[in-house]
Design a protein around this motif. Structure first.
Motif, PDB file in Angstrom:
ATOM      1  N   VAL A  34      28.293  49.386  40.646  1.00 37.37           N
ATOM      2  CA  VAL A  34      29.175  50.432  41.171  1.00 37.37           C
ATOM      3  C   VAL A  34      30.552  50.277  40.540  1.00 37.37           C
ATOM      4  O   VAL A  34      31.133  49.185  40.555  1.00 37.37           O
ATOM      5  CB  VAL A  34      29.298  50.353  42.699  1.00 37.37           C
ATOM      6  N   LEU A  36      34.173  51.249  41.228  1.00 36.90           N
ATOM      7  CA  LEU A  36      34.874  51.589  42.470  1.00 36.90           C
ATOM      8  C   LEU A  36      36.330  51.913  42.171  1.00 36.90           C
ATOM      9  O   LEU A  36      37.085  51.064  41.683  1.00 36.90           O
ATOM     10  CB  LEU A  36      34.773  50.426  43.451  1.00 36.90           C
ATOM     11  N   ALA A  51      34.536  46.183  47.582  1.00 31.48           N
ATOM     12  CA  ALA A  51      33.765  45.614  46.475  1.00 31.48           C
ATOM     13  C   ALA A  51      32.942  44.425  46.965  1.00 31.48           C
ATOM     14  O   ALA A  51      31.767  44.269  46.608  1.00 31.48           O
ATOM     15  CB  ALA A  51      34.702  45.197  45.344  1.00 31.48           C
ATOM     16  N   TYR A  59      25.014  44.982  44.873  1.00 36.00           N
ATOM     17  CA  TYR A  59      25.557  45.717  43.736  1.00 36.00           C
ATOM     18  C   TYR A  59      26.618  44.904  43.004  1.00 36.00           C
ATOM     19  O   TYR A  59      27.534  44.362  43.632  1.00 36.00           O
ATOM     20  CB  TYR A  59      26.192  47.035  44.202  1.00 36.00           C
ATOM     21  N   THR A  61      29.929  45.055  41.385  1.00 34.20           N
ATOM     22  CA  THR A  61      30.958  46.053  41.666  1.00 34.20           C
ATOM     23  C   THR A  61      32.263  45.695  40.975  1.00 34.20           C
ATOM     24  O   THR A  61      32.765  44.583  41.110  1.00 34.20           O
ATOM     25  CB  THR A  61      31.209  46.167  43.186  1.00 34.20           C
TER      26      THR A  61
END
Length: 245
Positions: A34, A36, A51, A59, A61
């Motif tokens: 991800v 972010l 996060a 994930y 992040t």
């Protein structure tokens, strides 16, 4: 609770040395990732905690930076930087691509399964990456029903979810309608969630917005928007297979 490993990462973007925050799930195997994006004020502990939470879910992040390691808590200073940025899709894409390159270079990242989630300016950057044709599995935004250059939304190749407060004066009904019309005309798989009674940046703690008109924290909707983000990721970039579920 699984063990999350975190570190800061420096990289260049928009003529600045950015300082992002990378959170890695437990294990050594590649995972969905991800990107972010923070609110216009910049990367803060709010995004760092998100996060961490996403890494807990499995994930990789990267919470990316907007202002070269600075947090612009003064509204006038923030607007002086963000308004020109939001008016320049190419600058936004440059910031997004630089962060995306960092995320893709992380060995734990599965480069074929990356989603972009962002708040305010960070969400607008995620949308611009989609309009630029980046191969993302999902785009999720809160407080960022921003429109792009004509026709470029047709380059978006993934589902788009947007959340906004019903009383948000920065993203009013006219802006929301323009955004959804753009998505619909482009054939995008889009969803819009309007959170009743919420102002702009309703997901963010009040302390950072106490003196800004039209901005305020809404604890219940903040939790609901987070669940909606997690549901989007679970649908479009699931981690169950990697975790043996």
């Amino acid at each position: 609770m699984t063990t999350v490993t975190t570190r800061t990462v420096e990289y260049s973007a928009d003529g600045l040395t950015m300082v992002g925050y990378l959170a890695l799930p437990a294990g050594v195997d590649p995972r969905p990732a991800v990107l972010l994006g923070p609110e216009g004020m910049g990367l803060s502990d709010v995004e760092r905690r998100r996060a961490d939470a996403l890494a807990e879910l499995g994930y990789v992040t990267l919470a990316f930076d907007l202002h070269g390691g600075c947090y612009l808590g003064d509204p006038e200073e923030m607007l002086a930087r963000c308004l020109p940025l939001l008016a320049d899709p190419d600058r936004m894409r440059g910031i997004g691509h630089a962060a995306l390159d960092v995320l893709r270079a992380e060995p734990r990242t599965d480069p074929d399964r990356i989603a972009a989630v962002g708040y305010g300016t960070g969400g607008a950057i995620g949308l611009e990456l989609g309009r630029d044709g980046v191969d993302l599995r999902a785009i999720g935004t809160v407080n960022a029903t921003t429109t792009g250059r004509p026709g470029e939304a047709a380059n978006i190749r993934c589902p788009v979810w947007a959340g906004v407060g019903s009383e948000d004066p920065i993203m009013p009904p006219e802006q929301r309608n323009a955004f959804t019309a753009e998505m619909q005309a482009a054939g995008v798989d889009w969803r819009l969630t309007v959170y009743g009674g919420a102002l702009h940046a309703f997901h963010h703690p009040t302390v950072d917005h106490a003196t800004v008109p039209g901005v305020g924290h809404h604890p219940r909707h903040s939790q609901r928007a987070w669940r909606d983000v997690v549901d989007l990721l679970a649908e479009c970039v699931p981690v169950a297979d990697e975790l043996g579920a």
